[in-house]
Every structure is written in C-alpha cells, then in structure tokens.
Design a protein around this motif. Structure first.
Motif, PDB file in Angstrom:
ATOM      1  N   ASP A  85       0.878  -1.171   0.000  1.00 50.07           N
ATOM      2  CA  ASP A  85       0.000   0.000   0.000  1.00 50.07           C
ATOM      3  C   ASP A  85       0.916   1.221   0.000  1.00 50.07           C
ATOM      4  O   ASP A  85       1.707   1.396   0.926  1.00 50.07           O
ATOM      5  CB  ASP A  85      -0.885  -0.013   1.246  1.00 50.07           C
ATOM      6  CG  ASP A  85      -1.835   1.173   1.320  1.00 50.07           C
ATOM      7  OD1 ASP A  85      -1.476   2.287   0.858  1.00 50.07           O
ATOM      8  OD2 ASP A  85      -2.941   1.014   1.866  1.00 50.07           O
ATOM      9  N   SER A 107     -12.870  -1.391   6.276  1.00 49.93           N
ATOM     10  CA  SER A 107     -14.144  -1.827   5.682  1.00 49.93           C
ATOM     11  C   SER A 107     -14.803  -2.969   6.458  1.00 49.93           C
ATOM     12  O   SER A 107     -15.969  -3.274   6.242  1.00 49.93           O
ATOM     13  CB  SER A 107     -13.925  -2.247   4.227  1.00 49.93           C
ATOM     14  OG  SER A 107     -13.065  -3.370   4.177  1.00 49.93           O
ATOM     15  N   LEU A 160      -4.403  -4.368   6.034  1.00 51.13           N
ATOM     16  CA  LEU A 160      -4.686  -3.379   4.996  1.00 51.13           C
ATOM     17  C   LEU A 160      -6.134  -3.528   4.542  1.00 51.13           C
ATOM     18  O   LEU A 160      -6.641  -4.638   4.404  1.00 51.13           O
ATOM     19  CB  LEU A 160      -3.748  -3.572   3.807  1.00 51.13           C
ATOM     20  CG  LEU A 160      -2.258  -3.446   4.107  1.00 51.13           C
ATOM     21  CD1 LEU A 160      -1.456  -3.641   2.826  1.00 51.13           C
ATOM     22  CD2 LEU A 160      -1.931  -2.098   4.736  1.00 51.13           C
ATOM     23  N   GLU A 161      -6.759  -2.380   4.334  1.00 45.99           N
ATOM     24  CA  GLU A 161      -8.167  -2.313   3.947  1.00 45.99           C
ATOM     25  C   GLU A 161      -9.057  -3.000   4.978  1.00 45.99           C
ATOM     26  O   GLU A 161     -10.074  -3.605   4.643  1.00 45.99           O
ATOM     27  CB  GLU A 161      -8.360  -2.870   2.534  1.00 45.99           C
ATOM     28  CG  GLU A 161      -7.563  -2.039   1.527  1.00 45.99           C
ATOM     29  CD  GLU A 161      -7.796  -2.429   0.085  1.00 45.99           C
ATOM     30  OE1 GLU A 161      -8.868  -2.975  -0.224  1.00 45.99           O
ATOM     31  OE2 GLU A 161      -6.897  -2.172  -0.712  1.00 45.99           O
ATOM     32  N   THR A 162      -8.659  -2.877   6.243  1.00 46.95           N
ATOM     33  CA  THR A 162      -9.428  -3.472   7.333  1.00 46.95           C
ATOM     34  C   THR A 162     -10.503  -2.539   7.870  1.00 46.95           C
ATOM     35  O   THR A 162     -11.401  -2.984   8.580  1.00 46.95           O
ATOM     36  CB  THR A 162      -8.483  -3.900   8.478  1.00 46.95           C
ATOM     37  OG1 THR A 162      -7.571  -2.833   8.754  1.00 46.95           O
ATOM     38  CG2 THR A 162      -7.703  -5.145   8.102  1.00 46.95           C
ATOM     39  N   SER A 193      -7.478 -12.321   7.082  1.00 45.72           N
ATOM     40  CA  SER A 193      -6.944 -13.003   5.891  1.00 45.72           C
ATOM     41  C   SER A 193      -8.029 -13.229   4.844  1.00 45.72           C
ATOM     42  O   SER A 193      -7.780 -13.109   3.649  1.00 45.72           O
ATOM     43  CB  SER A 193      -6.340 -14.359   6.276  1.00 45.72           C
ATOM     44  OG  SER A 193      -5.215 -14.174   7.085  1.00 45.72           O
ATOM     45  N   LYS A 239     -11.101 -11.547   4.606  1.00 46.70           N
ATOM     46  CA  LYS A 239     -11.935 -10.416   4.191  1.00 46.70           C
ATOM     47  C   LYS A 239     -11.192  -9.123   3.879  1.00 46.70           C
ATOM     48  O   LYS A 239     -11.787  -8.184   3.375  1.00 46.70           O
ATOM     49  CB  LYS A 239     -12.992 -10.143   5.255  1.00 46.70           C
ATOM     50  CG  LYS A 239     -13.937 -11.322   5.441  1.00 46.70           C
ATOM     51  CD  LYS A 239     -15.055 -10.989   6.379  1.00 46.70           C
ATOM     52  CE  LYS A 239     -16.041 -12.151   6.448  1.00 46.70           C
ATOM     53  NZ  LYS A 239     -17.207 -11.813   7.238  1.00 46.70           N
ATOM     54  N   ALA A 240      -9.896  -9.049   4.211  1.00 50.67           N
ATOM     55  CA  ALA A 240      -9.121  -7.834   3.935  1.00 50.67           C
ATOM     56  C   ALA A 240      -8.009  -8.191   2.947  1.00 50.67           C
ATOM     57  O   ALA A 240      -7.799  -9.360   2.632  1.00 50.67           O
ATOM     58  CB  ALA A 240      -8.536  -7.272   5.232  1.00 50.67           C
ATOM     59  N   SER A 241      -7.289  -7.177   2.465  1.00 55.24           N
ATOM     60  CA  SER A 241      -6.272  -7.452   1.446  1.00 55.24           C
ATOM     61  C   SER A 241      -4.978  -8.013   2.019  1.00 55.24           C
ATOM     62  O   SER A 241      -4.221  -8.663   1.308  1.00 55.24           O
ATOM     63  CB  SER A 241      -5.995  -6.202   0.609  1.00 55.24           C
ATOM     64  OG  SER A 241      -5.385  -5.204   1.398  1.00 55.24           O
ATOM     65  N   SER A 242      -4.699  -7.769   3.338  1.00 59.96           N
ATOM     66  CA  SER A 242      -3.460  -8.261   3.934  1.00 59.96           C
ATOM     67  C   SER A 242      -3.546  -8.157   5.451  1.00 59.96           C
ATOM     68  O   SER A 242      -4.252  -7.288   5.972  1.00 59.96           O
ATOM     69  CB  SER A 242      -2.273  -7.427   3.441  1.00 59.96           C
ATOM     70  OG  SER A 242      -1.078  -7.828   4.071  1.00 59.96           O
ATOM     71  N   THR A 243      -2.791  -9.012   6.142  1.00 64.63           N
ATOM     72  CA  THR A 243      -2.694  -8.927   7.601  1.00 64.63           C
ATOM     73  C   THR A 243      -1.505  -8.078   8.036  1.00 64.63           C
ATOM     74  O   THR A 243      -1.361  -7.788   9.223  1.00 64.63           O
ATOM     75  CB  THR A 243      -2.541 -10.328   8.239  1.00 64.63           C
ATOM     76  OG1 THR A 243      -1.338 -10.923   7.743  1.00 64.63           O
ATOM     77  CG2 THR A 243      -3.739 -11.212   7.942  1.00 64.63           C
TER      78      THR A 243
END
Length: 162
Positions: free
Chosen positions: A33, A92, A88-90, A123, A125-129
């Motif tokens: 990101d 949402s 990342l993108e968490t 892992s 539902k989002a793009s990365s942990t």
C-alpha cells in the motif's frame, strides 16, 4: 549546567520500541500500500503477524482507538506518536474480528494488551494482515531492525531519537 538546575534538558531522548505483535519484521517498503510503503504517513516498520495479540510497543497514552478498531494511536512518554495499523483495507470490516482492550486517554505500559484480532477473518476479508507501525510526528533519528522474527512486547524493532 544552568538548564539542568531548572529542570530543562534539551538533550535528545532515546526510545526503544518493542514489537506490538509477534511475526516477521519487514521494512515499510514491503507493505503493499503506497500510503505506507512510500512513507506518506511517516517512517517505521511493518510486521507480518503470526498471532492476533496486539500490545503496546512503548510506555505512554492512547491518543485514539479508531471506531473500527483496526488502528490505534499512542503517544510515548518521550513524546513520539505511533500509529499501529492492523492489516490493509481493514477499515471496511467495521470492527469485525477486532476487540479493543483500551480507550482514548488510557495510560499503557510496554506489553499491555491493546487489541485482539482474528487473523483468519482478516486473511479472508481484507487485502493483507501486514501491520505497519508508523511514527507520525517529527523525530531526529530512526533505526529499524527488520528481517527478524519478533515476539510481541519483547523484541526491539525500532530505536528512536526525539
């Protein structure tokens, strides 16, 4: 000497920052990101977590726990401000998979629990942990210790001079 007599000390403050989560420590440049990899929010490190327990990396005060619980801001006793952004993108996820153990204004010690996160949900539902730890205010020097396995609350990942 005069400054010391009156309690003023302009000497740089050094601060060791421990891993807020166990896992592999990597440079921010490896975060997928640009907000983090290009250091738009500040410098620091990132950790690819191996467990979901997030602890305070320093002694300080909670500045903010985001309503979605995916990020927390801390000001250390030395006046350094840190942002721990879990995954990342968490944002949402609206808090799904996150449980906060602190609130704004709480005082914390290094190693105190901040947030528990379900890495399986992240892992899925989002793009990365991956979890960036970013310094969001001015410091004079940052030493980072990457390419190591870290244990939360124990392994030093940053050395900061304010």
């Amino acid at each position: 000497m005069f400054k010391k007599l009156f309690g003023k000390n302009d000497a740089p403050k050094e601060e060791k920052v421990v891993a807020p989560v166990s896992g592999k420590v990597v440079p921010l440049s490896e975060v997928p990101d640009p907000t983090f990899s290009e250091k738009m929010m500040g410098d620091g490190v990132a950790i690819i977590p191996s467990e979901g327990k997030i602890v305070s990396p320093v002694d300080g005060k909670i500045l903010q726990v985001f309503p979605t619980k995916h990020a927390v801001g801390i000001e250390s006793k030395a006046g350094v401000e840190y942002l721990i952004h879990i995954g990342l993108e968490t944002v949402s996820l609206n808090g799904e998979g996150f449980e906060a153990h602190v609130s704004q204004g709480d005082k914390v010690s290094s190693g105190d629990p901040l947030i528990t996160v379900d890495l399986d949900i992240i892992s899925e539902k989002a793009s990365s942990t991956i979890t960036p730890i970013v310094i969001t205010n001015e410091v004079s020097n940052i030493e980072s210790y990457t390419d190591q396995e870290a244990k939360h609350g124990e392994t030093v990942v940053l050395n900061i001079t304010k």
